[in-house]
Design a protein around this motif. Structure first.
Motif, PDB file in Angstrom:
ATOM      1  N   SER A 143      71.128  52.748  -9.222  1.00  0.00           N
ATOM      2  CA  SER A 143      72.445  52.293  -8.905  1.00  0.00           C
ATOM      3  C   SER A 143      72.724  50.679  -9.028  1.00  0.00           C
ATOM      4  O   SER A 143      71.765  49.994  -8.757  1.00  0.00           O
ATOM      5  N   ILE A 144      73.790  50.277  -9.097  1.00  0.00           N
ATOM      6  CA  ILE A 144      74.126  48.808  -9.090  1.00  0.00           C
ATOM      7  C   ILE A 144      73.521  48.324  -7.758  1.00  0.00           C
ATOM      8  O   ILE A 144      73.118  46.974  -7.763  1.00  0.00           O
ATOM      9  N   ASP A 145      73.651  48.839  -6.765  1.00  0.00           N
ATOM     10  CA  ASP A 145      73.329  48.138  -5.498  1.00  0.00           C
ATOM     11  C   ASP A 145      71.610  48.108  -5.540  1.00  0.00           C
ATOM     12  O   ASP A 145      71.376  47.152  -5.205  1.00  0.00           O
ATOM     13  N   LYS A 146      71.160  48.919  -5.928  1.00  0.00           N
ATOM     14  CA  LYS A 146      69.663  49.067  -5.998  1.00  0.00           C
ATOM     15  C   LYS A 146      69.172  47.809  -6.908  1.00  0.00           C
ATOM     16  O   LYS A 146      68.410  47.220  -6.701  1.00  0.00           O
ATOM     17  N   ILE A 147      69.840  47.960  -8.170  1.00  0.00           N
ATOM     18  CA  ILE A 147      69.489  46.955  -9.044  1.00  0.00           C
ATOM     19  C   ILE A 147      69.761  45.310  -8.504  1.00  0.00           C
ATOM     20  O   ILE A 147      68.956  44.421  -8.629  1.00  0.00           O
ATOM     21  N   ALA A 148      70.844  45.155  -7.658  1.00  0.00           N
ATOM     22  CA  ALA A 148      71.077  43.868  -7.059  1.00  0.00           C
ATOM     23  C   ALA A 148      69.939  43.682  -5.922  1.00  0.00           C
ATOM     24  O   ALA A 148      69.676  42.469  -6.161  1.00  0.00           O
ATOM     25  N   GLY A 149      69.598  44.639  -5.239  1.00  0.00           N
ATOM     26  CA  GLY A 149      68.215  44.455  -4.484  1.00  0.00           C
ATOM     27  C   GLY A 149      67.041  44.252  -5.157  1.00  0.00           C
ATOM     28  O   GLY A 149      66.163  43.450  -4.679  1.00  0.00           O
ATOM     29  N   ILE A 150      66.853  44.791  -6.163  1.00  0.00           N
ATOM     30  CA  ILE A 150      65.725  44.488  -7.227  1.00  0.00           C
ATOM     31  C   ILE A 150      65.746  43.375  -7.800  1.00  0.00           C
ATOM     32  O   ILE A 150      64.616  42.425  -7.718  1.00  0.00           O
ATOM     33  N   THR A 151      66.835  42.553  -8.376  1.00  0.00           N
ATOM     34  CA  THR A 151      66.821  41.523  -8.961  1.00  0.00           C
ATOM     35  C   THR A 151      67.100  40.243  -8.073  1.00  0.00           C
ATOM     36  O   THR A 151      67.007  39.214  -8.532  1.00  0.00           O
ATOM     37  N   GLY A 152      67.575  40.644  -6.973  1.00  0.00           N
ATOM     38  CA  GLY A 152      68.134  39.609  -6.169  1.00  0.00           C
ATOM     39  C   GLY A 152      69.586  39.017  -6.628  1.00  0.00           C
ATOM     40  O   GLY A 152      70.043  37.942  -5.771  1.00  0.00           O
ATOM     41  N   CYS A 153      70.255  39.599  -7.432  1.00  0.00           N
ATOM     42  CA  CYS A 153      71.558  39.121  -7.849  1.00  0.00           C
ATOM     43  C   CYS A 153      72.557  39.919  -6.980  1.00  0.00           C
ATOM     44  O   CYS A 153      72.324  40.858  -6.682  1.00  0.00           O
ATOM     45  N   PRO A 154      73.911  39.140  -7.002  1.00  0.00           N
ATOM     46  CA  PRO A 154      75.001  39.731  -6.208  1.00  0.00           C
ATOM     47  C   PRO A 154      75.261  41.021  -7.214  1.00  0.00           C
ATOM     48  O   PRO A 154      75.349  40.952  -8.456  1.00  0.00           O
ATOM     49  N   VAL A 155      76.008  42.026  -6.307  1.00  0.00           N
ATOM     50  CA  VAL A 155      76.517  43.275  -7.307  1.00  0.00           C
ATOM     51  C   VAL A 155      77.591  42.869  -8.415  1.00  0.00           C
ATOM     52  O   VAL A 155      77.287  43.322  -9.373  1.00  0.00           O
ATOM     53  N   THR A 157      77.430  40.155 -10.271  1.00  0.00           N
ATOM     54  CA  THR A 157      76.684  39.470 -11.406  1.00  0.00           C
ATOM     55  C   THR A 157      75.943  40.550 -12.068  1.00  0.00           C
ATOM     56  O   THR A 157      75.804  40.583 -13.118  1.00  0.00           O
ATOM     57  N   VAL A 158      75.417  41.793 -11.305  1.00  0.00           N
ATOM     58  CA  VAL A 158      74.830  42.752 -12.017  1.00  0.00           C
ATOM     59  C   VAL A 158      75.320  43.531 -12.860  1.00  0.00           C
ATOM     60  O   VAL A 158      75.541  43.665 -13.952  1.00  0.00           O
ATOM     61  N   LYS A 159      77.082  43.835 -12.544  1.00  0.00           N
ATOM     62  CA  LYS A 159      78.040  44.358 -13.280  1.00  0.00           C
ATOM     63  C   LYS A 159      78.178  43.528 -14.337  1.00  0.00           C
ATOM     64  O   LYS A 159      78.494  44.035 -15.451  1.00  0.00           O
ATOM     65  N   SER A 160      78.361  42.106 -14.384  1.00  0.00           N
ATOM     66  CA  SER A 160      78.549  41.126 -15.248  1.00  0.00           C
ATOM     67  C   SER A 160      77.444  41.602 -16.296  1.00  0.00           C
ATOM     68  O   SER A 160      77.571  41.485 -17.475  1.00  0.00           O
ATOM     69  N   HIS A 161      76.144  41.276 -16.048  1.00  0.00           N
ATOM     70  CA  HIS A 161      74.992  41.500 -16.740  1.00  0.00           C
ATOM     71  C   HIS A 161      75.217  42.751 -17.453  1.00  0.00           C
ATOM     72  O   HIS A 161      74.892  42.782 -18.950  1.00  0.00           O
ATOM     73  N   LEU A 162      75.519  43.802 -16.930  1.00  0.00           N
ATOM     74  CA  LEU A 162      75.591  45.097 -17.507  1.00  0.00           C
ATOM     75  C   LEU A 162      76.666  45.206 -18.502  1.00  0.00           C
ATOM     76  O   LEU A 162      76.363  45.603 -19.687  1.00  0.00           O
ATOM     77  N   SER A 163      77.943  44.734 -18.397  1.00  0.00           N
ATOM     78  CA  SER A 163      78.931  44.567 -19.196  1.00  0.00           C
ATOM     79  C   SER A 163      78.564  43.635 -20.538  1.00  0.00           C
ATOM     80  O   SER A 163      78.912  44.222 -21.604  1.00  0.00           O
ATOM     81  N   ARG A 164      78.102  42.619 -20.370  1.00  0.00           N
ATOM     82  CA  ARG A 164      77.615  41.710 -21.506  1.00  0.00           C
ATOM     83  C   ARG A 164      76.530  42.216 -22.223  1.00  0.00           C
ATOM     84  O   ARG A 164      76.629  42.572 -23.291  1.00  0.00           O
TER      85      ARG A 164
END
Length: 183
Positions: A143-155, A157-164
């Motif tokens: 999930s996006i929340d788990k990815i945020a926890g893994i990478t230390g990025c805000p949610v 920012t994770v969404k932006s990285h996924l989109s780009r």
């Protein structure tokens, strides 16, 4: 196995030094951790195996630091993420040549022998953090929340990285003959 059984196995490892319990955790997560590294290294299976082994060694030696603030899988992916970026940092310090450029030249000279190679090649076009987010979201079903926890990025920012990352992959694959309309 559920999160509860993961916690039970961790407790057995910490309290009783039960190596069989750790073996069960390795069996449960080794395929997904190795697949994560395989995608991060763009298909380098030997390096993926080495990094996965390093991840489980570090997890075992630090298992007592697992505080159950997140799921065990999130904690383990965070270790894998750190192992990979430690590897990237160490490689950049010891390399004068840009190995990505060398890899791109090498891949360009080879014939495209499978779709897998094309996928790995397209993944090389992404920034490291974009590749991590794409791998965790689309290939590891995190999930996006788990990815945020893994990478230390805000949610966000994770969404932006996924989109780009998704846009870059789509553009690259479309330029290389993979079109949605074509079957």
């Amino acid at each position: 196995m559920s999160q509860l059984s993961d916690i039970s196995l961790v407790a057995q490892i910490v309290v009783f030094n039960n190596t069989r319990a750790f073996d069960q955790l390795v069996k449960k997560y080794q395929s997904s951790i190795r697949r994560f590294f395989l995608n991060q290294t763009c298909g380098d299976s030997e390096l993926s195996d080495d990094l996965a082994q390093d991840t489980f060694i570090k997890a075992y030696t630090n298992i007592a630091s697992f505080k159950n603030l997140s799921s065990f899988s999130t904690w383990l992916y965070r270790i894998a993420y750190n192992i990979f970026y430690d590897y990237i940092r160490s490689r950049k310090e010891t390399t004068d040549l840009d190995s990505r450029e060398i890899d791109n030249v090498h891949y360009t000279e080879q014939d495209n022998f499978s779709q897998q190679t094309d996928i790995y090649q397209s993944m090389k076009m992404l920034k490291d953090i974009e590749r991590t987010c794409i791998t965790l979201f689309y290939m590891e079903d995190q999930s996006i929340d788990k990815i945020a926890g893994i990478t230390g990025c805000p949610v966000g920012t994770v969404k932006s990285h996924l989109s780009r990352g998704k846009e870059k992959l789509a553009k690259y694959l479309k330029q290389n003959g993979y079109d949605r309309d074509r079957r």
